[in-house]
Design an enzyme around this catalytic site. Structure first.
Site, PDB file in Angstrom:
ATOM      1  N   LEU A 278       4.715  25.202  -8.054  1.00  0.00           N
ATOM      2  CA  LEU A 278       4.194  23.840  -8.104  1.00  0.00           C
ATOM      3  C   LEU A 278       3.920  23.263  -6.724  1.00  0.00           C
ATOM      4  O   LEU A 278       3.496  22.140  -6.576  1.00  0.00           O
ATOM      5  CB  LEU A 278       5.185  22.944  -8.845  1.00  0.00           C
ATOM      6  CG  LEU A 278       5.359  23.313 -10.319  1.00  0.00           C
ATOM      7  CD1 LEU A 278       6.457  22.480 -10.948  1.00  0.00           C
ATOM      8  CD2 LEU A 278       4.060  23.133 -11.094  1.00  0.00           C
ATOM      9  N   ARG A 279       4.175  24.089  -5.702  1.00  0.00           N
ATOM     10  CA  ARG A 279       4.004  23.594  -4.340  1.00  0.00           C
ATOM     11  C   ARG A 279       2.562  23.142  -4.074  1.00  0.00           C
ATOM     12  O   ARG A 279       2.314  22.129  -3.439  1.00  0.00           O
ATOM     13  CB  ARG A 279       4.396  24.667  -3.329  1.00  0.00           C
ATOM     14  CG  ARG A 279       4.766  24.095  -1.977  1.00  0.00           C
ATOM     15  CD  ARG A 279       4.814  25.196  -0.945  1.00  0.00           C
ATOM     16  NE  ARG A 279       5.820  26.203  -1.260  1.00  0.00           N
ATOM     17  CZ  ARG A 279       7.072  26.137  -0.861  1.00  0.00           C
ATOM     18  NH1 ARG A 279       7.472  25.106  -0.154  1.00  0.00           N
ATOM     19  NH2 ARG A 279       7.915  27.084  -1.156  1.00  0.00           N
ATOM     20  N   ALA A 280       1.616  23.910  -4.627  1.00  0.00           N
ATOM     21  CA  ALA A 280       0.208  23.595  -4.399  1.00  0.00           C
ATOM     22  C   ALA A 280      -0.133  22.222  -4.982  1.00  0.00           C
ATOM     23  O   ALA A 280      -0.796  21.407  -4.331  1.00  0.00           O
ATOM     24  CB  ALA A 280      -0.677  24.663  -5.026  1.00  0.00           C
TER      25      ALA A 280
END
Ligand SMILES: [Zn+2]
Length: 341
Positions: A278-280
């Protein structure tokens, strides 16, 4: 100190100047990775941006550049001094600290002050580059050639905002919040995917291909080198205007709205492009919010996503065996599909 090229006078590096303004508004976006040829002014833009920002208030004499307005995050020494007293304040420029490739871990995280230990028998910590970079920028040229464990360490500290030292009988922690800016030349060493996606944004810099632009770049560089102070004076107002834009954006940031529809757009784009984790999405969310704040908007709009998706996503795409298109092209395609739906 040598004179710094005015940020407002930089031309032909739009992605780079945009990315560092965005992270200057919200440092939690993470660092900026600058990919490109030598001699494209990669470190100039960082220095120029730091020079553009107003000096910061620091607790007088503190080696960790503690922020007097954030008593929760100050170093142990300042905590001791703060008891019942107001901490004295001094003003210091925003730091740009260079991390040389050969730097040892001691130099980066800090170490026991050997001289004091030997001459006076005092066990004292000598702060390293991480302390110097607090509330500023840490610049690493050729980050792809840096030792893996140092890179991991830097990225961890950049994410946590704190340097925890447990060594040589020392145990201490101090604040270390900085924007990591790494430059790399993909032709001189593979960039590990793990390294790539730890950076918030990535930009590609090239020597401008447009002839008029090339001429303008050289004209300004030449004018600056012949008479730096006159050139700076000429760009003073434009630089001030940019400074105000960034400062206002920081104040406005918390009030910028992100609708559920926008969040869904971000998620669909990331899903379509197959970015891991989910970093993006988190980066996209923060970066688009910072851009909206910079542009004076009250809410994030699809145009902000369009502008920043390539910078936030291109470097996170895995090679797709069924699609050999360039990562930039794939992001563009994904954007078109998601925005048209
Ligand atoms: Zn302190």
């Amino acid at each position: 100190m040598a004179s710094t090229f005015p940020f407002a006078a930089i031309v032909g590096q739009d992605d780079m100047t945009l990315a560092i303004q965005v992270v200057a508004v919200d440092p939690t976006i993470g660092g900026v990775l600058v990919l490109g040829d030598r001699g494209t002014g990669k470190s100039t833009a960082v220095r120029a941006l730091a020079d553009l920002l107003p000096p910061i208030d620091v607790v007088s004499g503190c080696a960790y550049r503690c922020d007097p307005k954030r008593p929760a995050g100050i170093c142990e020494r300042c905590q001791g001094n703060a008891k019942g007293r107001k901490l004295p304040i001094e003003s210091r420029p925003v730091a740009v600290v260079d991390l040389p490739l050969g730097a040892t871990e001691d130099r980066v995280v800090g170490a026991l002050d050997l001289e004091k230990a030997l001459s006076q028998g005092i066990k004292e910590f000598a702060p390293g580059l991480l302390a110097q970079a607090h509330r500023g920028f840490l610049y690493i040229d050729e980050v792809n050639l840096l030792d893996d464990h140092l890179v991991d360490l830097l990225i961890d500290v950049a994410a946590s905002g704190e340097n925890l030292v447990e060594r040589e009988g020392l145990s201490l922690r101090h604040p270390a919040r900085f924007v990591l800016v790494g430059s790399g030349n993909p032709e001189e060493g593979e960039l590990r995917p793990q390294l790539l996606d730890r950076f918030g944004l990535a930009v590609q810099v090239r020597t401008p291909q447009d002839l008029a632009l090339r001429v303008e770049v050289v004209r300004r560089r030449d004018a600056f080198e012949r008479d730096p102070e006159a050139f700076r004076a000429q760009w003073h107002d434009a630089n001030q205007a940019l400074q105000q834009r960034i400062l206002k954006a920081r104040k406005r940031l918390a009030a910028v709205q992100v609708s559920d529809a926008m969040l869904t757009l971000c998620a669909r784009l990331c899903q379509q492009l197959g970015t891991d984790g989910l970093r993006a999405e988190l980066t996209l969310l923060r970066a688009t919010r910072a851009l909206a704040a910079l542009q004076g908007h009250r809410e994030v709009k699809p145009e902000h996503l369009r502008t920043l998706a390539p910078l936030a996503l291109r470097h996170r795409l895995r090679r797709n065996p069924l699609d050999d298109a360039d990562a930039g092209v794939r992001v563009e395609r994904g954007l078109q599909e998601v925005l048209a739906a």
